[in-house]
Design a protein around this motif. Structure first.
Motif, PDB file in Angstrom:
ATOM      1  N   VAL A 234       2.233 -10.922  55.667  1.00  0.00           N
ATOM      2  CA  VAL A 234       2.274 -10.737  57.017  1.00  0.00           C
ATOM      3  C   VAL A 234       2.508  -9.381  57.515  1.00  0.00           C
ATOM      4  O   VAL A 234       3.334  -8.767  57.396  1.00  0.00           O
ATOM      5  CB  VAL A 234       3.273 -11.363  57.661  1.00  0.00           C
ATOM      6  CG1 VAL A 234       3.265 -11.575  59.216  1.00  0.00           C
ATOM      7  CG2 VAL A 234       3.469 -13.115  57.272  1.00  0.00           C
ATOM      8  N   PHE A 235       1.100  -9.023  58.146  1.00  0.00           N
ATOM      9  CA  PHE A 235       1.157  -7.734  59.071  1.00  0.00           C
ATOM     10  C   PHE A 235       1.268  -8.028  60.373  1.00  0.00           C
ATOM     11  O   PHE A 235       1.043  -9.008  61.042  1.00  0.00           O
ATOM     12  CB  PHE A 235      -0.071  -7.134  58.750  1.00  0.00           C
ATOM     13  CG  PHE A 235      -0.147  -6.546  57.226  1.00  0.00           C
ATOM     14  CD1 PHE A 235       0.131  -5.327  56.681  1.00  0.00           C
ATOM     15  CD2 PHE A 235      -0.986  -7.587  56.333  1.00  0.00           C
ATOM     16  CE1 PHE A 235      -0.207  -4.812  55.577  1.00  0.00           C
ATOM     17  CE2 PHE A 235      -1.176  -7.107  55.096  1.00  0.00           C
ATOM     18  CZ  PHE A 235      -0.668  -5.910  54.746  1.00  0.00           C
ATOM     19  N   THR A 254       3.431  -2.720  59.968  1.00  0.00           N
ATOM     20  CA  THR A 254       2.426  -2.318  60.545  1.00  0.00           C
ATOM     21  C   THR A 254       1.499  -1.691  60.044  1.00  0.00           C
ATOM     22  O   THR A 254       0.568  -0.971  60.843  1.00  0.00           O
ATOM     23  CB  THR A 254       2.823  -1.646  62.093  1.00  0.00           C
ATOM     24  OG1 THR A 254       3.584  -0.654  61.608  1.00  0.00           O
ATOM     25  CG2 THR A 254       3.789  -2.668  62.699  1.00  0.00           C
ATOM     26  N   VAL A 255       1.247  -1.504  58.644  1.00  0.00           N
ATOM     27  CA  VAL A 255       0.369  -0.706  58.032  1.00  0.00           C
ATOM     28  C   VAL A 255      -0.997  -1.325  57.733  1.00  0.00           C
ATOM     29  O   VAL A 255      -1.740  -0.756  56.925  1.00  0.00           O
ATOM     30  CB  VAL A 255       1.179  -0.046  56.793  1.00  0.00           C
ATOM     31  CG1 VAL A 255       2.355   0.506  57.117  1.00  0.00           C
ATOM     32  CG2 VAL A 255       1.194  -1.171  55.929  1.00  0.00           C
ATOM     33  N   LEU A 256      -1.486  -2.152  58.354  1.00  0.00           N
ATOM     34  CA  LEU A 256      -2.715  -3.086  58.164  1.00  0.00           C
ATOM     35  C   LEU A 256      -3.783  -2.049  57.976  1.00  0.00           C
ATOM     36  O   LEU A 256      -4.951  -2.210  57.035  1.00  0.00           O
ATOM     37  CB  LEU A 256      -2.789  -4.052  59.198  1.00  0.00           C
ATOM     38  CG  LEU A 256      -4.221  -5.210  58.768  1.00  0.00           C
ATOM     39  CD1 LEU A 256      -4.373  -5.613  57.509  1.00  0.00           C
ATOM     40  CD2 LEU A 256      -4.397  -6.085  59.996  1.00  0.00           C
ATOM     41  N   ASN A 257      -3.839  -1.106  59.048  1.00  0.00           N
ATOM     42  CA  ASN A 257      -5.382  -0.422  59.325  1.00  0.00           C
ATOM     43  C   ASN A 257      -5.146   1.021  58.455  1.00  0.00           C
ATOM     44  O   ASN A 257      -6.024   1.921  58.690  1.00  0.00           O
ATOM     45  CB  ASN A 257      -5.569   0.116  60.679  1.00  0.00           C
ATOM     46  CG  ASN A 257      -4.200   0.704  61.433  1.00  0.00           C
ATOM     47  OD1 ASN A 257      -2.978   0.659  60.907  1.00  0.00           O
ATOM     48  ND2 ASN A 257      -4.514   1.177  62.576  1.00  0.00           N
ATOM     49  N   ARG A 258      -4.158   1.036  57.505  1.00  0.00           N
ATOM     50  CA  ARG A 258      -4.102   2.484  56.818  1.00  0.00           C
ATOM     51  C   ARG A 258      -5.064   2.421  55.222  1.00  0.00           C
ATOM     52  O   ARG A 258      -5.057   1.282  54.850  1.00  0.00           O
ATOM     53  CB  ARG A 258      -2.702   2.819  56.391  1.00  0.00           C
ATOM     54  CG  ARG A 258      -1.993   2.715  57.578  1.00  0.00           C
ATOM     55  CD  ARG A 258      -0.371   3.595  57.494  1.00  0.00           C
ATOM     56  NE  ARG A 258       0.426   3.412  58.786  1.00  0.00           N
ATOM     57  CZ  ARG A 258       1.505   3.992  58.837  1.00  0.00           C
ATOM     58  NH1 ARG A 258       1.958   4.661  57.718  1.00  0.00           N
ATOM     59  NH2 ARG A 258       2.007   4.104  60.076  1.00  0.00           N
ATOM     60  N   PRO A 259      -5.520   3.416  55.011  1.00  0.00           N
ATOM     61  CA  PRO A 259      -6.548   3.311  53.983  1.00  0.00           C
ATOM     62  C   PRO A 259      -5.731   2.859  52.649  1.00  0.00           C
ATOM     63  O   PRO A 259      -6.584   1.892  51.695  1.00  0.00           O
ATOM     64  CB  PRO A 259      -6.530   4.916  53.587  1.00  0.00           C
ATOM     65  CG  PRO A 259      -6.695   5.501  54.896  1.00  0.00           C
ATOM     66  CD  PRO A 259      -5.481   4.924  55.763  1.00  0.00           C
ATOM     67  N   ARG A 260      -4.499   2.979  52.153  1.00  0.00           N
ATOM     68  CA  ARG A 260      -3.984   2.410  51.107  1.00  0.00           C
ATOM     69  C   ARG A 260      -3.956   0.862  51.347  1.00  0.00           C
ATOM     70  O   ARG A 260      -4.211   0.461  50.156  1.00  0.00           O
ATOM     71  CB  ARG A 260      -2.649   2.796  50.820  1.00  0.00           C
ATOM     72  CG  ARG A 260      -1.843   2.426  49.845  1.00  0.00           C
ATOM     73  CD  ARG A 260      -2.370   2.969  48.346  1.00  0.00           C
ATOM     74  NE  ARG A 260      -1.600   2.017  47.210  1.00  0.00           N
ATOM     75  CZ  ARG A 260      -2.319   1.085  46.470  1.00  0.00           C
ATOM     76  NH1 ARG A 260      -3.098   0.371  47.284  1.00  0.00           N
ATOM     77  NH2 ARG A 260      -1.247   0.605  45.607  1.00  0.00           N
ATOM     78  N   ARG A 281      -5.621  -2.429  64.826  1.00  0.00           N
ATOM     79  CA  ARG A 281      -5.057  -2.974  63.601  1.00  0.00           C
ATOM     80  C   ARG A 281      -6.331  -2.997  62.520  1.00  0.00           C
ATOM     81  O   ARG A 281      -6.509  -2.422  61.777  1.00  0.00           O
ATOM     82  CB  ARG A 281      -4.368  -4.011  63.671  1.00  0.00           C
ATOM     83  CG  ARG A 281      -3.015  -3.588  64.448  1.00  0.00           C
ATOM     84  CD  ARG A 281      -2.099  -2.774  63.762  1.00  0.00           C
ATOM     85  NE  ARG A 281      -1.027  -2.136  64.906  1.00  0.00           N
ATOM     86  CZ  ARG A 281      -0.403  -1.283  64.298  1.00  0.00           C
ATOM     87  NH1 ARG A 281      -0.611  -0.578  63.308  1.00  0.00           N
ATOM     88  NH2 ARG A 281       0.387  -0.551  65.358  1.00  0.00           N
ATOM     89  N   LEU A 282      -7.161  -4.194  62.986  1.00  0.00           N
ATOM     90  CA  LEU A 282      -8.400  -4.572  62.333  1.00  0.00           C
ATOM     91  C   LEU A 282      -9.616  -3.428  62.656  1.00  0.00           C
ATOM     92  O   LEU A 282     -10.745  -3.596  62.083  1.00  0.00           O
ATOM     93  CB  LEU A 282      -8.719  -5.857  62.248  1.00  0.00           C
ATOM     94  CG  LEU A 282      -7.710  -6.813  61.711  1.00  0.00           C
ATOM     95  CD1 LEU A 282      -8.326  -8.162  61.425  1.00  0.00           C
ATOM     96  CD2 LEU A 282      -7.864  -6.520  60.172  1.00  0.00           C
ATOM     97  N   ASN A 283      -9.147  -2.909  63.757  1.00  0.00           N
ATOM     98  CA  ASN A 283     -10.272  -1.826  64.580  1.00  0.00           C
ATOM     99  C   ASN A 283     -10.654  -0.859  63.412  1.00  0.00           C
ATOM    100  O   ASN A 283     -11.910  -0.597  63.365  1.00  0.00           O
ATOM    101  CB  ASN A 283      -9.598  -1.066  65.720  1.00  0.00           C
ATOM    102  CG  ASN A 283     -10.756  -0.880  66.719  1.00  0.00           C
ATOM    103  OD1 ASN A 283     -11.596  -1.882  66.736  1.00  0.00           O
ATOM    104  ND2 ASN A 283     -10.148  -0.457  67.893  1.00  0.00           N
ATOM    105  N   ALA A 284      -9.933  -0.362  62.352  1.00  0.00           N
ATOM    106  CA  ALA A 284     -10.237   0.558  61.442  1.00  0.00           C
ATOM    107  C   ALA A 284     -11.390  -0.007  60.537  1.00  0.00           C
ATOM    108  O   ALA A 284     -11.973   0.553  59.540  1.00  0.00           O
ATOM    109  CB  ALA A 284      -9.196   0.904  60.686  1.00  0.00           C
TER     110      ALA A 284
END
Length: 546
Positions: A234-235, A254-260, A281-284
């Motif tokens: 769950v993010f 809250t790290v959903l949109n980070r590269p890793r 968040r999913l914008n990335a």
């Protein structure tokens, strides 16, 4: 029915809506309503020092309680002061009602320069509030309050505003006040739920994204049940934090949109997004991995960032319950979950290394000392960016908030409102620049003996902007180095306990005293005495009274 004044009608309507507190400032254009609140005895007025702070406090109250937050302000300049508060409440999807005065009906809109006249006041309010009212007659005040409150609470919460000419507040009516308009949840379409259940059953590597709609929709229990049945990570969005406790094994923060994270999720079959606009968040993601089920009560939020395979336009709680009843899915891929968890833990460790041992110790001190259901508020400040917004463990719904609009300064009044709502210790972190925006609200906290702990991280100005300027403009700075007061002395001048500390050990001792104290407490900590955080620009020397 005996005649009552317009002010009494407004009071009686608020009582029927379950309102127990109103934030605001008395003025010649709202005195009949304040007097009715005094005489009624069922609503406690919290007197703030600025109308913007009144709306922020009502917002903090709404976020911490899940109930309607109400601010009562004056016309003209008093109403212009409310605008930033309404703007912030709209960003945060917060159910806030602003009641303002207005000049007499016979003067309204005629440009006669009547006291506090604002001919276009209602249009101004409508520019940031989803709903509003401008009643012309005393008999219409209570129905307008009920109608606007229902619109605020219907679907995705949004702020609303009502202007009330002073003569109709003084006026009398024998029309019954009536009753609130029922607001019913939006039930999901059964065929849509079946489609979503089928997609869930077909997938093995599933991810859940929880937004603020999970919190406002009181559906944290259903979301956790879904996650556990699916063995799905769950993010959460910033407003969605607390949808599942950060000490739950399926919480990925809250790290959903980070590269890793995107690397770990590249083989995802299905994303289940609940109560979120998906912005930021999913914008990335240019192209989503797998398919998307989007559950959100606001039709405008669907297909906003990504087109969903199944759109469920309905209440989060009812939708999740219907999904749980309809689906027959196996638990998700455990190896996939382990990979996602490893990516999360890796980023968590990197953050702890970046913020340094001292900030890590302060974060641990706060979390260890606070109860699970105490509220943690952050203003726009370096510690919030570095660890407060994403990495401070949030363990329950309605226990976290920060300015969604990016405004500097709302932290203290948001915290005051949250403390009124919870009646428990409320921790607010601020920078020394931002706290000056609403420093007068310490007086509000003192007057009402609110149980807030205000922590001011002092670095002589706007540290984040100082760093950006230094990087972008060859080391030049302008307007970011500020005269810095001793905030413990400022607090004591307002009748609030406060102390100035240096280093982690002094902070620990001071925070323990703050937790044991009654009423508000201020801790002013010199950032120069803490190990520096990487990536936040240079430090400066500054003078601060002792």
């Amino acid at each position: 029915m005996p005649e009552i004044t317009g002010g009494q009608a407004v009071h009686d309507a608020l009582v029927k809506l379950g309102v127990a507190h109103v934030f605001g400032i008395p003025s010649v254009h709202n005195l009949p309503t304040f007097d009715a609140i005094l005489n009624g005895g069922k609503i406690t007025p919290i007197i703030t020092r600025h109308e913007q702070a009144a709306v922020h406090a009502a917002d903090g109250y709404a976020r911490a309680s899940g109930r309607l937050g109400v601010a009562l302000c004056s016309t003209g300049p008093g109403t212009t002061n409310t605008m930033t508060g309404l703007y912030e409440a709209a960003f945060a999807s917060s159910p806030v009602l602003v009641l303002t005065g207005q000049t007499e009906s016979t003067d309204y809109g005629k440009g006669r320069a009547a006291g506090h006249e604002h001919e276009n006041q209602f249009a101004m309010l409508q520019s940031v509030a989803r709903t509003g009212g401008s009643p012309k007659y005393t008999k219409d005040l209570a129905p307008t309050v009920f109608r606007v409150a229902a619109d605020i609470l219907n679907g995705r919460p949004q702020p609303g505003a009502i202007e009330m000419p002073i003569d109709i507040q003084y006026g009398k009516t024998d029309v019954p006040v009536g009753h609130p308009i029922p607001v019913f949840p939006v039930a999901p379409d059964s065929s849509t739920i079946s489609q979503a259940a089928s997609l869930i059953s077909e997938a093995a590597r599933r991810v859940i994204v929880a937004g603020g709609g999970v919190i406002s929709g009181d559906s944290s229990g259903e979301l956790q049940e879904l996650a556990e049945k699916l063995n799905a990570p769950v993010f959460m969005s910033g407003n969605g934090r607390g949808a599942i406790s950060d000490d739950h094994e399926l919480s990925m923060g809250t790290v959903l949109n980070r590269p890793r994270t995107r690397e770990a999720l590249q083989d995802t079959d299905l994303i289940i997004a609940v109560g979120t606009r998906l912005r930021g968040r999913l914008n990335a993601w240019q192209n989503l991995p797998g398919k998307l089920i989007h559950i959100d009560i606001d039709p405008q939020n669907h297909n906003l960032v990504h087109n969903a395979d199944v759109n469920v336009i309905a209440d989060a709680k009812q939708s999740l319950r219907a999904l749980l009843d309809a689906m027959n899915a196996e638990p998700g891929d455990s190896d996939y979950l382990s990979g996602v968890r490893a990516a999360y833990e890796e980023q968590k460790q990197q953050t702890h290394e970046r913020i340094g041992a001292d900030m890590e110790a302060i974060m641990g001190c706060l979390r260890d000392s606070m109860d699970r259901d105490m509220v943690f508020v952050r203003d726009m400040t370096m510690p919030a960016y570095a660890w407060g917004n994403d990495w401070f463990p949030i363990l329950a719904p309605h226990t976290t908030m920060n300015p969604n609009s990016g405004a500097i300064g709302p932290g203290l009044p948001l915290g005051n409102g949250a403390a009124v709502a919870s009646g428990k210790k409320t921790v607010v972190i601020h920078g020394d620049g931002g706290v000056m925006v609403h420093i007068g609200e310490l007086s509000t906290a003192a007057q009402h003996q609110l149980p807030i702990i205000l922590i001011v991280f002092t670095d002589g100005g706007y540290g984040v902007l100082r760093g950006i300027q230094g990087q972008q403009f060859e080391g030049r700075n302008i307007g970011v180095d500020l005269a810095t007061p001793n905030f413990a002395m400022v607090a004591r001048g307002m009748g609030v306990s406060g102390e100035q500390v240096k280093g982690v050990e002094e902070f620990r001792e001071a925070f323990d005293r703050a937790m044991q104290a009654t009423g508000p407490y201020v801790i002013d900590i010199d950032l120069r005495t803490l190990a520096p955080m990487r990536g936040f620009g240079k430090r400066i020397e500054f003078e601060q009274p002792e």
